[in-house]
Enzyme design. Sequence first.
Site, short mmCIF file in Angstrom:
data_model
loop_
_atom_site.label_atom_id
_atom_site.label_comp_id
_atom_site.label_asym_id
_atom_site.label_seq_id
_atom_site.Cartn_x
_atom_site.Cartn_y
_atom_site.Cartn_z
N ASP A 95 0.82 -1.21 0.00
CA ASP A 95 0.00 0.00 0.00
C ASP A 95 0.85 1.26 0.00
O ASP A 95 2.06 1.23 0.26
CB ASP A 95 -0.91 0.01 1.23
CG ASP A 95 -1.95 -1.09 1.19
OD1 ASP A 95 -2.38 -1.45 0.08
OD2 ASP A 95 -2.33 -1.58 2.27
N TYR A 105 6.70 -10.22 6.96
CA TYR A 105 6.58 -8.78 7.17
C TYR A 105 7.04 -8.44 8.59
O TYR A 105 7.00 -9.29 9.49
CB TYR A 105 5.12 -8.34 7.06
CG TYR A 105 4.53 -8.29 5.68
CD1 TYR A 105 4.58 -7.11 4.92
CD2 TYR A 105 3.88 -9.39 5.13
CE1 TYR A 105 4.01 -7.05 3.66
CE2 TYR A 105 3.32 -9.34 3.86
CZ TYR A 105 3.38 -8.16 3.14
OH TYR A 105 2.82 -8.11 1.88
#
Length: 272
Positions: free
Chosen positions: A68, A126
Amino acid sequence: MKRLKLVIAYDGSAYCGWQAQAEDGRQRTIQSEIERVISGMVKEEPDPGTRDEHCLNPIRVHGSGRTDSGVHAQGQVAHVDIPLKSSGINWKNALNAQLPPDIRVIGADWVGEDFHARFSAIGKEYSYTLWPSDEPVNPLLAGLCWKTRPLSLENMQSAATVLSGEHDFASFQNSGTDVKDTRRTIHSIAFFPGLAGVMTCPRDWPVVSIRFHGTGFLKQMVRNIIGLLVDIGLGRLAAKDVLDILKAAERAKNPCRTAPAHGLNLLRVIYP
């Protein structure tokens, strides 16, 4: 054509995410920047039958997945098909010489045609960095972490244990995707005090990185899980509430906010 695998690191602060935005070419994205540079280096012949004989075949860089706007990466993976006549270029050096300084190619290797950056992946890792303190964020980490009030890491770790394993994570998926199967497996959620992403910080810095290793993640799933863990760390929710939120299988039933994008870092993409 030869297929080139790229491993890419970037600071996402100045970009509208990974994916090129077809509806508005003025929006800067990581994908569009890399495609722009490669297209300028590769002069392809036009497709037969095109109306404009001067129109070049487009270069497409395929990423392992979207990040994003504002999200960073240490190990994003992409592939691109390069004409044979350009296969002698040192692509790592050539790309780094022309890309903006906040995008770096840290690996460039030839792979077989059966490799696909997205579909060949079997997992991702992540990290999300928090600054859980009443003290101001150190300026070196201002764009890399989310400042919260002091948190109970013990309660957060208890909740993380519940979230590990295979679950329907529909309650942690934001709108804007057509994914039908919302079941995912999180292999581990680990807490690393003193780390900001992959960087070791001074011992007196109140920083903690939470690392997620899983088969794959839904849209903004990690950021929604972080929102939940922070609310648990603040005492707004209890670890026992996690199962009810999972069972609801609906984002509207999850009262927790989506954590800010700038604390998230894609560390690596895992392949067989």
